[in-house]
Design a protein around this motif. Structure first.
Motif, short mmCIF file in Angstrom:
data_model
loop_
_atom_site.label_atom_id
_atom_site.label_comp_id
_atom_site.label_asym_id
_atom_site.label_seq_id
_atom_site.Cartn_x
_atom_site.Cartn_y
_atom_site.Cartn_z
N ARG A 606 -22.76 1.47 -62.84
CA ARG A 606 -24.26 1.34 -62.81
C ARG A 606 -25.06 2.58 -62.55
NH1 ARG A 606 -22.24 -3.34 -60.06
NH2 ARG A 606 -23.35 -5.37 -60.46
N GLY A 635 -18.27 -0.54 -67.33
CA GLY A 635 -18.56 -2.01 -66.79
C GLY A 635 -19.34 -2.02 -65.37
N ALA A 637 -19.27 -6.32 -66.33
CA ALA A 637 -19.67 -6.96 -67.69
C ALA A 637 -21.25 -6.88 -67.74
CB ALA A 637 -19.36 -8.40 -67.69
N GLU A 638 -22.13 -7.20 -66.82
CA GLU A 638 -23.31 -7.28 -66.88
C GLU A 638 -24.16 -6.16 -67.10
OE1 GLU A 638 -22.78 -6.96 -62.38
OE2 GLU A 638 -21.79 -7.90 -64.14
N VAL A 639 -23.35 -4.91 -66.52
CA VAL A 639 -23.83 -3.68 -66.67
C VAL A 639 -23.51 -3.25 -68.31
CG1 VAL A 639 -23.38 -1.11 -66.22
CG2 VAL A 639 -23.53 -2.77 -64.42
N GLU A 641 -23.47 -5.18 -70.87
CA GLU A 641 -24.39 -5.81 -71.70
C GLU A 641 -25.56 -5.16 -71.74
OE1 GLU A 641 -26.36 -9.96 -71.94
OE2 GLU A 641 -24.61 -10.00 -70.75
N ARG A 642 -26.36 -4.74 -70.52
CA ARG A 642 -27.37 -4.25 -70.39
C ARG A 642 -27.27 -2.88 -71.20
NH1 ARG A 642 -30.13 -3.72 -64.62
NH2 ARG A 642 -31.42 -2.57 -66.05
N ARG A 645 -27.36 -3.04 -75.08
CA ARG A 645 -28.88 -3.09 -75.38
C ARG A 645 -29.76 -2.16 -75.43
NH1 ARG A 645 -28.55 -8.11 -72.16
NH2 ARG A 645 -30.11 -7.13 -70.76
#
Length: 656
Positions: A606, A635, A637-639, A641-642, A645
């Motif tokens: 993060r 990571g 996962a959500e980190v 993914e962002r 992008r």
């Protein structure tokens, strides 16, 4: 009239009388009136107003005129002086006329000359005539010859007439036979001022109280010098041990027990062991000044244990030099505990050779702690073969901490099979550290069930780290109640990890406090936050981060900043990330970036994403792409993914 025989029977043995006639006579005279109710104390009254020469001359003139009382008194005076030849004709003359005291004194004289049987004959004459001291002397005579029924008969005759020494001797005989009637006669003698009886009565009362409180199989012994509490004692971090010193039963700050009162009476009459015991009771109760006075009184009378105890009291008060003086005095009198204390003192000063000399002196005095402490000393100097030798010597002598230390050395050398029996021996003997170490040994073999058995055993004895392990196992098994109980024990014992885990358990039960409301009163700290804070104060980084989060949730940003910063500076990546968030919200974006950089380099995904967003806003597209790649790699996962992008958007911007 002064009856010297009534006083002479106060002596412990006839041999002592023969060697120290004059000193013994002085002691006898001192107690005569107190032990024979039938004594005529005219001569004592005369002695108050006349010197001994005048008294002797007066009695000699009267004796020459055939005065029976003066013959008896003159014989007593000469006997006291040690003039047996001069005393004998007067005592025999008075005895022939039926003087009971003269018969008793004649027995004393003959006993001093070594004619025990003839002495017993005259004591019998006096005892039959009602002399309690003679009955006491006759009873002791029979006991020395193994005739216990006759001894008991005559001692009982003396005791029942109120003779203190007779009561004490009877109690001693009965106690030897484990007869419950012994205490009655000890009390009778003590009440008449017999100091040894008072001391032994106190011991009996204390022993009974100990058995009632702790059970008949508990000795109630406490250590004056604590042993090592280290998980793995290697010498450098271990504490030198001393010999055990008995501690009286009683609650600190409580009312004096009957036993204490008798110890006090005996000590006040000059009984040095009673003074030692009384000092220990007072020290335990926190009355250190008075305890020191009694230790000093006992030490001055030659009680080595009191000198040793006084040394510890002075050491604890910060007067190390005076403590060393008393330890030296006790050690020179053969006290192994004091020798160990001197060894530890010199070891702490870096005087290793002197320390080793005193540890050897302790060992020579029969104190097995000396060998153990030599092992610690050698281990601290990396003299491992010698350390093993001393540990092994102490362990074979039954020293449980030496057995544990020996096992640790063997384990460190890779000999787990050789270590295990010593760990087991130490643990079965009561070593809490050994029980915990057995748990570690079995856990290393993936034998978690056996490991837990040993952890539970050590935890039950108060081992902090063992309680933590039991708590962790209970959490793993879903038994939150058992986990909380053991974690509380471990946290209370000072374990930062236990405090953190306990706080986590309590934290999970808290309802969601909801968002902070501007202007609302600040919430009080919850119990879980107090435990987090206790762990944080001990340097637990995860606890420091959590304390910071809870403080931020309460709106206390200064407190949050302090804890995040402390965690971050200690190497916590979460602390560094959260500190960055806090600083960014306050407008300190540049400093925030420094902490996020530190967190990202330590593996915080993060933080890498935040740096990527920050770079993108500044138009530093290449830098942003680099941090995006790092965030995707780290990571979660959500980190990732962002970050992916954002990386794509930056790539399009760069290639547009």
């Amino acid at each position: 009239m002064v009856f010297m025989g009534d006083r002479a029977t106060l002596l412990e043995t006839g041999r002592f009388v023969q060697r120290h006639a004059r000193n013994a006579a002085d002691e006898i005279i001192e107690a005569a009136g107190a032990v024979d109710a039938a004594v005529d104390t005219t001569a004592e009254t005369d002695a108050d107003s006349e010197n001994e020469t005048e008294v002797e001359a007066r009695h000699r003139r009267a004796a020459e005129r055939g005065d029976l009382a003066s013959m008896s008194a003159l014989g007593a005076l000469l006997l006291r002086r040690g003039d047996l030849d001069g005393a004998e004709p007067y005592l025999r003359g008075a005895t022939a006329e039926g003087d009971r005291a003269a018969a008793n004194n004649l027995g004393v004289l003959l006993h001093q000359r070594g004619y025990a049987e003839e002495a017993a004959g005259w004591w019998r004459v006096a005892a039959v005539a009602g002399s309690a001291p003679a009955a006491h002397a006759l009873g002791r005579h029979h006991r020395e010859r193994g005739d216990e029924p006759a001894a008991e008969y005559w001692l009982r005759q003396a005791a029942e007439q109120g003779h203190a020494l007779g009561a004490y001797a009877l109690a001693d005989l009965l106690e030897h036979r484990s007869d419950v009637g012994a205490e009655r006669w000890l009390r009778a003698a003590a009440e008449q001022g017999h100091r040894e009886a008072a001391y032994r009565l106190a011991l009996a009362l204390e022993r009974r109280a100990t058995e009632t409180t702790r059970g008949p199989h508990d000795t109630g012994t406490r250590l004056r010098v604590p042993g090592t509490g280290a998980l793995v004692p290697t010498g450098a971090g271990a504490t030198a041990q001393g010999a055990a010193t008995a501690r009286p039963v009683g609650e600190p700050g409580g009312e004096p027990t009957e036993a204490e009162q008798w110890f006090r009476q005996a000590a006040a009459r000059g009984h040095r062991r009673a003074a030692l015991h009384l000092g220990a009771i007072l020290e335990q109760r926190g009355e250190l000044k008075e305890a020191g006075r009694w230790y000093l009184s006992s030490a001055k009378e030659g009680e080595a244990k009191a000198a040793c105890a006084l040394g510890f009291l002075l050491r604890d008060a910060g007067d190390e030099e005076s403590a060393a003086v008393w330890w030296l005095r006790a050690a020179q009198d053969g006290d192994g505990n004091a020798a160990n204390a001197l060894g530890a003192l010199h070891a702490a000063r870096g005087e290793q050779q002197t320390a080793e000399r005193w540890y050897r002196a302790a060992m020579d005095a029969g104190d097995v702690n000396g060998a153990y402490n030599l092992g610690l000393l050698c281990a601290a100097q990396d003299r491992i073969p010698q350390a093993e030798q001393w540990y092994r010597r102490a362990a074979y002598a039954g020293h449980r901490e030496a057995a544990n230390a020996l096992a640790v050395l063997l384990l460190q050398a890779g000999d787990a099979n050789g270590a295990e029996p010593w760990f087991s021996k130490a643990a079965e003997a009561g070593s809490v550290d050994a029980a915990f170490n057995l748990g570690i040994l079995h856990a290393g073999r993936d034998d978690d069930r056996t490991a837990l058995v040993w952890y539970e055993r050590a935890a039950a004895a108060g081992h902090t780290e063992a309680a933590l392990q039991v708590g962790i196992a209970a959490l793993r098994d879903g038994d939150e109640r058992t986990a909380e109980r053991h974690l509380r024990c471990a946290a209370g014992g000072g374990s930062a990890e236990a405090a953190f885990r306990l706080a986590s358990v309590l934290d999970a039960r808290r309802p969601d406090p909801g968002p902070a409301v501007l202007g609302a009163p600040r919430e009080e700290k919850s119990e879980c936050e107090e435990w987090y804070e206790r762990a944080a104060q001990q340097g637990h980084r995860r606890a420091q981060v959590r304390v910071g989060m809870l403080a931020a949730g309460r709106g206390d940003l200064a407190e949050a900043d302090r804890w995040y910063r402390e965690a971050a500076e200690a190497g916590s990546r979460n602390g560094a990330f959260n500190l960055g968030l806090l600083l960014a919200r306050e407008g300190s974006e540049r400093e925030a970036a420094l902490w996020w950089t530190r967190a990202a380099r330590a593996g915080h995904g993060r933080a890498a994403l935040r740096l990527a967003l920050l770079a993108a806003r500044r138009g530093e597209l290449t830098e942003g792409s680099r941090w995006c790649a790092r965030a995707v790699e780290l990571g979660p996962a959500e980190v990732a993914e962002r970050a992916a992008r954002l990386s794509e958007a930056l790539h399009q911007e760069l290639t547009a």
